[in-house]
Design a protein around this motif. Structure first.
Motif, PDB file in Angstrom:
ATOM      1  N   UNK A 154     -40.899 -30.044   4.946  1.00 48.97           N
ATOM      2  CA  UNK A 154     -39.801 -29.162   5.351  1.00 48.97           C
ATOM      3  C   UNK A 154     -40.342 -27.865   5.956  1.00 48.97           C
ATOM      4  N   UNK A 155     -41.332 -27.292   5.340  1.00 50.67           N
ATOM      5  CA  UNK A 155     -41.930 -26.061   5.868  1.00 50.67           C
ATOM      6  C   UNK A 155     -42.588 -26.296   7.221  1.00 50.67           C
ATOM      7  N   UNK A 156     -43.261 -27.442   7.383  1.00 46.90           N
ATOM      8  CA  UNK A 156     -43.880 -27.766   8.657  1.00 46.90           C
ATOM      9  C   UNK A 156     -42.841 -27.924   9.757  1.00 46.90           C
ATOM     10  N   UNK A 157     -41.741 -28.549   9.439  1.00 42.95           N
ATOM     11  CA  UNK A 157     -40.660 -28.716  10.425  1.00 42.95           C
ATOM     12  C   UNK A 157     -40.127 -27.364  10.870  1.00 42.95           C
ATOM     13  N   UNK A 158     -39.911 -26.471   9.923  1.00 45.24           N
ATOM     14  CA  UNK A 158     -39.402 -25.138  10.280  1.00 45.24           C
ATOM     15  C   UNK A 158     -40.403 -24.376  11.149  1.00 45.24           C
ATOM     16  N   UNK A 159     -41.690 -24.531  10.882  1.00 40.51           N
ATOM     17  CA  UNK A 159     -42.696 -23.855  11.709  1.00 40.51           C
ATOM     18  C   UNK A 159     -42.660 -24.370  13.148  1.00 40.51           C
ATOM     19  N   UNK A 160     -42.503 -25.702  13.311  1.00 42.07           N
ATOM     20  CA  UNK A 160     -42.410 -26.265  14.656  1.00 42.07           C
ATOM     21  C   UNK A 160     -41.175 -25.779  15.385  1.00 42.07           C
ATOM     22  N   UNK A 161     -40.072 -25.714  14.662  1.00 39.70           N
ATOM     23  CA  UNK A 161     -38.840 -25.198  15.285  1.00 39.70           C
ATOM     24  C   UNK A 161     -39.007 -23.745  15.699  1.00 39.70           C
ATOM     25  N   UNK A 162     -39.624 -22.946  14.873  1.00 39.77           N
ATOM     26  CA  UNK A 162     -39.847 -21.541  15.208  1.00 39.77           C
ATOM     27  C   UNK A 162     -40.773 -21.407  16.425  1.00 39.77           C
ATOM     28  N   UNK A 163     -41.791 -22.282  16.522  1.00 36.55           N
ATOM     29  CA  UNK A 163     -42.723 -22.229  17.656  1.00 36.55           C
ATOM     30  C   UNK A 163     -42.004 -22.577  18.964  1.00 36.55           C
ATOM     31  N   UNK A 164     -41.179 -23.633  18.920  1.00 38.71           N
ATOM     32  CA  UNK A 164     -40.442 -24.019  20.140  1.00 38.71           C
ATOM     33  C   UNK A 164     -39.476 -22.921  20.543  1.00 38.71           C
ATOM     34  N   UNK A 165     -38.804 -22.322  19.585  1.00 40.50           N
ATOM     35  CA  UNK A 165     -37.853 -21.257  19.892  1.00 40.50           C
ATOM     36  C   UNK A 165     -38.558 -20.035  20.450  1.00 40.50           C
ATOM     37  N   UNK A 166     -39.711 -19.690  19.878  1.00 42.02           N
ATOM     38  CA  UNK A 166     -40.433 -18.506  20.345  1.00 42.02           C
ATOM     39  C   UNK A 166     -41.008 -18.718  21.746  1.00 42.02           C
ATOM     40  N   UNK A 167     -41.424 -19.936  22.093  1.00 39.55           N
ATOM     41  CA  UNK A 167     -42.037 -20.189  23.406  1.00 39.55           C
ATOM     42  C   UNK A 167     -41.043 -20.116  24.546  1.00 39.55           C
ATOM     43  N   UNK A 168     -39.745 -20.324  24.266  1.00 34.65           N
ATOM     44  CA  UNK A 168     -38.724 -20.284  25.331  1.00 34.65           C
ATOM     45  C   UNK A 168     -37.818 -19.079  25.238  1.00 34.65           C
ATOM     46  N   UNK A 169     -38.057 -18.188  24.282  1.00 33.26           N
ATOM     47  CA  UNK A 169     -37.160 -17.049  24.099  1.00 33.26           C
ATOM     48  C   UNK A 169     -37.287 -16.038  25.219  1.00 33.26           C
ATOM     49  N   UNK A 170     -38.471 -15.957  25.882  1.00 33.81           N
ATOM     50  CA  UNK A 170     -38.683 -14.924  26.916  1.00 33.81           C
ATOM     51  C   UNK A 170     -37.836 -15.178  28.156  1.00 33.81           C
ATOM     52  N   UNK A 171     -37.454 -16.425  28.405  1.00 29.25           N
ATOM     53  CA  UNK A 171     -36.685 -16.739  29.625  1.00 29.25           C
ATOM     54  C   UNK A 171     -35.186 -16.588  29.430  1.00 29.25           C
ATOM     55  N   UNK A 172     -34.740 -16.250  28.211  1.00 28.11           N
ATOM     56  CA  UNK A 172     -33.314 -16.099  27.899  1.00 28.11           C
ATOM     57  C   UNK A 172     -32.511 -17.362  28.214  1.00 28.11           C
ATOM     58  N   UNK A 173     -33.161 -18.496  28.140  1.00 26.56           N
ATOM     59  CA  UNK A 173     -32.476 -19.762  28.366  1.00 26.56           C
ATOM     60  C   UNK A 173     -32.226 -20.460  27.018  1.00 26.56           C
ATOM     61  N   UNK A 174     -31.254 -21.398  27.051  1.00 29.94           N
ATOM     62  CA  UNK A 174     -30.969 -22.166  25.838  1.00 29.94           C
ATOM     63  C   UNK A 174     -32.178 -22.987  25.451  1.00 29.94           C
ATOM     64  N   UNK A 175     -32.428 -23.069  24.149  1.00 29.67           N
ATOM     65  CA  UNK A 175     -33.592 -23.777  23.646  1.00 29.67           C
ATOM     66  C   UNK A 175     -33.230 -25.243  23.456  1.00 29.67           C
ATOM     67  N   UNK A 176     -33.977 -26.127  24.077  1.00 32.13           N
ATOM     68  CA  UNK A 176     -33.781 -27.561  23.908  1.00 32.13           C
ATOM     69  C   UNK A 176     -34.891 -28.095  23.015  1.00 32.13           C
ATOM     70  N   UNK A 177     -34.558 -28.482  21.811  1.00 37.39           N
ATOM     71  CA  UNK A 177     -35.541 -28.971  20.862  1.00 37.39           C
ATOM     72  C   UNK A 177     -35.838 -30.426  21.173  1.00 37.39           C
ATOM     73  N   UNK A 178     -37.120 -30.810  21.157  1.00 42.83           N
ATOM     74  CA  UNK A 178     -37.508 -32.181  21.485  1.00 42.83           C
ATOM     75  C   UNK A 178     -36.973 -33.148  20.449  1.00 42.83           C
ATOM     76  N   UNK A 179     -36.850 -34.443  20.860  1.00 41.76           N
ATOM     77  CA  UNK A 179     -36.319 -35.464  19.974  1.00 41.76           C
ATOM     78  C   UNK A 179     -37.221 -35.651  18.757  1.00 41.76           C
ATOM     79  N   UNK A 180     -38.500 -35.501  18.915  1.00 39.72           N
ATOM     80  CA  UNK A 180     -39.453 -35.698  17.826  1.00 39.72           C
ATOM     81  C   UNK A 180     -39.237 -34.681  16.715  1.00 39.72           C
TER      82      UNK A 180
END
Length: 543
Positions: free
Chosen positions: A499-525
């Motif tokens: 569970x903690x690992x999943x949250x870290x991955x979600x936070x990483x994906x959100x942080x990598x796309x936050x600078x463009x002010x675009x909606x975050x699309x989380x991968x299927x994996x």
């Protein structure tokens, strides 16, 4: 011509002529109190104590305005009228005066004096002003004391006229409506204030003697139940039950004793009394949750239940299910819990097959956020389990020990401590030990968590004692439960890491796309990992 016509019309009689004409109608003309009632008013008046408002005496500033008596039969009415006429000299002056003492008159006149004193005590005084009618109040109090002594010393059966006058006097003094602000403005939380000062009725110096008189009359061997039931009837009993809502505990204690005596003496009233008490409970449980006399009524019922014949009637079992068990629902259950617990335990001791019904009823109303109420429930549960046989215990042990397991892990130390005390009871410990293969796997996680991390030292010590009881009884089963607990603990740890690992991955994906002010699309994996993790967590929680 007009004068002749007017002369033939009947003239309006004067007050004196009215009194003179009425005085010849069979009622003593010397008493102005009776003048307005007419010659047949005594015989035609309502034959019920409930009509005391119309037939009872009234006193304003010490002056007696009117007096009337009532009877059921014409011959009794004539007796009452003749006896009441003897009271004329006392009431003629319109002043509340003391009557002679029973010691100062011959025995042949005591019966008539007894009725006159009863009639005089029907006068009601205002006790809200202590300085008002002091002399009259003292006269009435002394008269009431004389009446009590007379009932104690009487050696012949009370006749119907005496019974009627006694109940009429009692009704005139006791039956009253309590002021609504004392009840409607009380918050439910007020029941929990143990240091609240009890209410005291200012009229108690008189009420107490009237209650004593009624008690002595009901308990007297000279009171014939077959005759008295005409006056101590259903309406009379209902009005007595209404008085149980009195704020004055002294009054409720007298009522408890009197109603119990009535129940014992008047067998014909027993089903009605039980039904009327049921109705009070229903209204209290499902409507108001406000009543001062629930504890006293339950004390009466405790004695009644103790005398139930076996096998128990179906109506008694319905009373247990529909009234006694739901009495655990109100917030103010602490005010009467001892009494309701005693009543329920009496049922289980009389019919052990009711144990399953009672235990499931307790679980239905088990408190969620009220720790003090939970401690009371655990205490009652111990009393019920002590009277429970093995067959009934097996029917309810699964839901029961699910709840006990939650109590064992309670952060309130008194709740956890009280649950652990169940193992101190030999009978309960034997029941648990014989069914340990089902019970131990259910509560072992709670015991282990207490041992490792409960903040209270006493709870930890008691938990270790319980663990030792199980290990001594069946070491193999204990080891299996311990291994299963460790395995579940390891799985839970792995789940938590995922569970903690999943949250870290979600936070990483959100942080990598936050600078463009675009909606975050989380991968299927990543989404599938999060969904599977949450689903497996819910499945474990449900199990």
């Amino acid at each position: 011509m007009i004068k002749q016509i007017l002369g033939k019309l009947p003239r309006k009689p004067s007050k004196s002529s009215q009194n003179d004409s009425n005085g010849d109608g069979g009622v003593n003309g010397n008493s102005s109190s009776y003048s307005s009632l007419g010659p047949n008013s005594l015989n035609n008046s309502k034959p019920s104590w409930a009509s005391s408002k119309s037939s009872g005496s009234r006193l304003n500033n010490g002056t007696l305005n009117s007096y009337s008596s009532s009877s059921n039969k014409s011959n009794q009415g004539q007796k009452t009228a003749s006896l009441a006429s003897q009271a004329g000299p006392v009431l003629a002056s319109g002043v509340y005066e003391a009557l002679p003492s029973f010691r100062d008159i011959p025995s042949s006149e005591k019966q008539s004096l007894f009725l006159r004193k009863l009639s005089m005590c029907c006068v009601f005084f205002d006790f809200s002003d202590p300085s008002k009618n002091l002399r009259e109040k003292d006269i009435k109090r002394q008269t009431l004391l004389e009446l009590v002594d007379y009932i104690l010393s009487v050696t012949s059966k009370f006749n119907e006229v005496a019974m009627q006058e006694i109940t009429r006097m009692v009704a005139a003094n006791l039956f009253r409506t309590f002021p609504s602000p004392n009840h409607d403005n009380k918050l439910l939380e007020m029941y929990d204030l143990e240091d609240e000062e009890p209410a005291m009725d200012p009229a108690w110096p008189h009420l107490q003697i009237v209650y004593e008189l009624l008690l002595r009359f009901v308990a007297s061997t000279e009171t014939d139940a077959k005759l008295a039931k005409r006056y101590i009837d259903h309406s009379f009993v209902l009005k007595l039950l209404d008085l149980f809502d009195s704020d004055d505990q002294r009054e409720r204690e007298y009522l408890k004793t009197i109603l119990h005596r009535i129940y014992g003496k008047f067998m014909v009233h027993r089903p009605f009394i039980r039904k009327a008490i049921n109705n009070i409970f229903y209204r209290f449980i499902f409507e108001t949750e406000k009543h001062n006399g629930i504890a006293e009524l339950l004390e009466i019922l405790g004695s009644i239940i103790n005398g139930f014949a076996l096998p128990l009637k179906e109506e008694h079992k319905l009373f247990l299910v529909r009234a006694l068990i739901p009495l655990h629902k109100p917030k103010c259950v602490s005010m009467y819990h001892q009494q309701v617990s005693y009543c329920i335990t009496q049922f289980v001791e009389k019919d052990f097959k009711l144990a399953d019904t009672v235990i499931r009823g307790l679980l239905k109303y088990w408190p969620v956020t009220n720790s003090s109420k939970e401690v009371m429930f655990l205490g009652e549960l111990e009393e019920v389990l002590e009277a429970t046989q093995a067959a009934e215990f097996q029917r309810c042990m699964v839901p029961l020990f699910r709840q006990i397991g939650r109590c064992l892990n309670s952060s309130h130390f008194q709740v956890a401590e009280r649950a652990l005390f169940l193992w101190n009871n030999d009978h309960i410990r034997n029941l648990i030990t014989h069914n340990r293969t089902i019970i131990l796997p259910m509560i072992f996680p709670a015991l282990e968590r207490n041992t490792r991390g409960h903040w209270n030292q006493a709870v930890q010590s008691l938990t270790l004692n319980v663990r030792k009881i199980f290990s001594d009884a069946d070491q193999l089963l204990f080891d299996e439960c311990l291994a299963r607990f460790q395995e579940d603990e390891l799985k839970e740890k792995e789940m938590q890491e995922k569970r903690e690992l999943t949250w870290k991955r979600l936070e990483y994906v959100a942080a990598s796309t936050a600078v463009s002010n675009e909606a975050v699309l989380v991968s299927r994996f990543v989404s599938s990992i999060a969904i599977s993790t949450s689903t497996s967590t819910k499945a474990m929680a449900g199990s």
